[in-house]
Design an enzyme around this catalytic site. Sequence first.
Site, mmCIF file in Angstrom:
data_model
loop_
_atom_site.group_PDB
_atom_site.id
_atom_site.type_symbol
_atom_site.label_atom_id
_atom_site.label_comp_id
_atom_site.label_asym_id
_atom_site.label_seq_id
_atom_site.Cartn_x
_atom_site.Cartn_y
_atom_site.Cartn_z
ATOM 1 N N CYS A 179 0.926 -1.361 -0.080
ATOM 2 C CA CYS A 179 0.070 0.066 -0.075
ATOM 3 C C CYS A 179 0.812 1.324 0.112
ATOM 4 C CB CYS A 179 -0.881 0.150 1.175
ATOM 5 S SG CYS A 179 -2.142 -1.270 1.157
ATOM 6 N N HIS B 64 -9.410 2.974 -2.358
ATOM 7 C CA HIS B 64 -8.033 2.511 -1.944
ATOM 8 C C HIS B 64 -7.634 1.540 -3.121
ATOM 9 C CE1 HIS B 64 -4.447 1.415 0.042
ATOM 10 N NE2 HIS B 64 -5.034 0.409 0.833
#
Length: 384
Positions: free
Chosen positions: A83, A328
């Site tokens: 991430c 996301h």
Amino acid sequence: MSGESVYVVGAGMARFGKFPAEVTLEKMAVSASREALVDAGCRVRDIDGVYFGTVLGGSVAGQRTGAQLGLTGQPVTNLENACSSGATAIRDAWLSVKAGLHDVVLAIGAEKMTDRISGGILADASDLDAALGMIMASNHGMSARRYMHDYGATRAQIAAVAVKNHAHSVHNPYAQYQHPVTLEQVLDARPIAEPLGLLDCSPISDGAAAIVIASEAGLARLGVTGRPPRILGVGLVSGTIHDGARSVNEEDISRRGGEEAWRISGVSPTDIDFVEMHDCFTIAEIVRMEGLGLIPRGEGGMWTEQGHTSIGGKLPVNPSGGLLSRGHPVGATGVAQACELTWQLRGTAGARQVEEARTALAYCKGGTVAGTDGASVSTLVMQA
């Protein structure tokens, strides 16, 4: 930290969401990049190098995007760091300019998740949690339970993070979700990992974001007047061996990530006017803000409930809507955060503008490694 000053002169995004197969990673990345180039008053031939962050896009995603953008021949670096991939691309881009290697570079983050992932995401295969079939949400469910036990926080205080971030994203045209949710909707949502429900979890997303960064010489080449927002530093730390003595919510990796940010940038936690936080789950926003030392330990739930982390509060968190509501697409997230910092520090964020914002922090946490407290944490500090 010595070296060239580094400025963000252009920012662009492709709206985050769930899109059909014909909306490819490259198309989204090209769209975001073109927007950033136009914003910077920059032509493709002005770009000295490209740094591309993605998790699922493949080893030459940057070159594929460059070819469609008409940008070929320049050096392209592809980065995968869970991430933190987009944030790591920004870090390498920043370092290349700061070292004097390049004067104008393009940092891109992009991800196409909806045709690759469905359901919950597992931890790394080497983790005991993954061996037991536990998804990432399980870890955060345990975190929430422990936080409520240790500090007397309520389920409603944790849910208030989702309510706040959805309220912010109403004013973000790039957000995956642009509608408010009520506390009751969060509390009554389908259970995912007790006590967390569906609206406590960030969604599976597609999207892309890009920024153009430049040195002083780059500003002159592009004809930029005035002083655009400046990158003061980008910290990056990895996890340390977890001996089991620390609480799941101690967030030592966040503490170290924050210390790295303060060391490189020369600012302190009290200088930060707002934060773009990696809120993959509601509880994550709370414990990571506390780990950074920006909120007193054990008070994050109360701060959220009392409006301190809302726009207009003492320390706004995720004016973009965050991962929970902006979305996301993992490789794009860190660059999207940098776009939000840029717009806020310019004073051009519209109805979600943080008043008198001068110094801001963006935080990403990526991945798991068995026996440690995480794979990577990036901390980007920018100043108007």
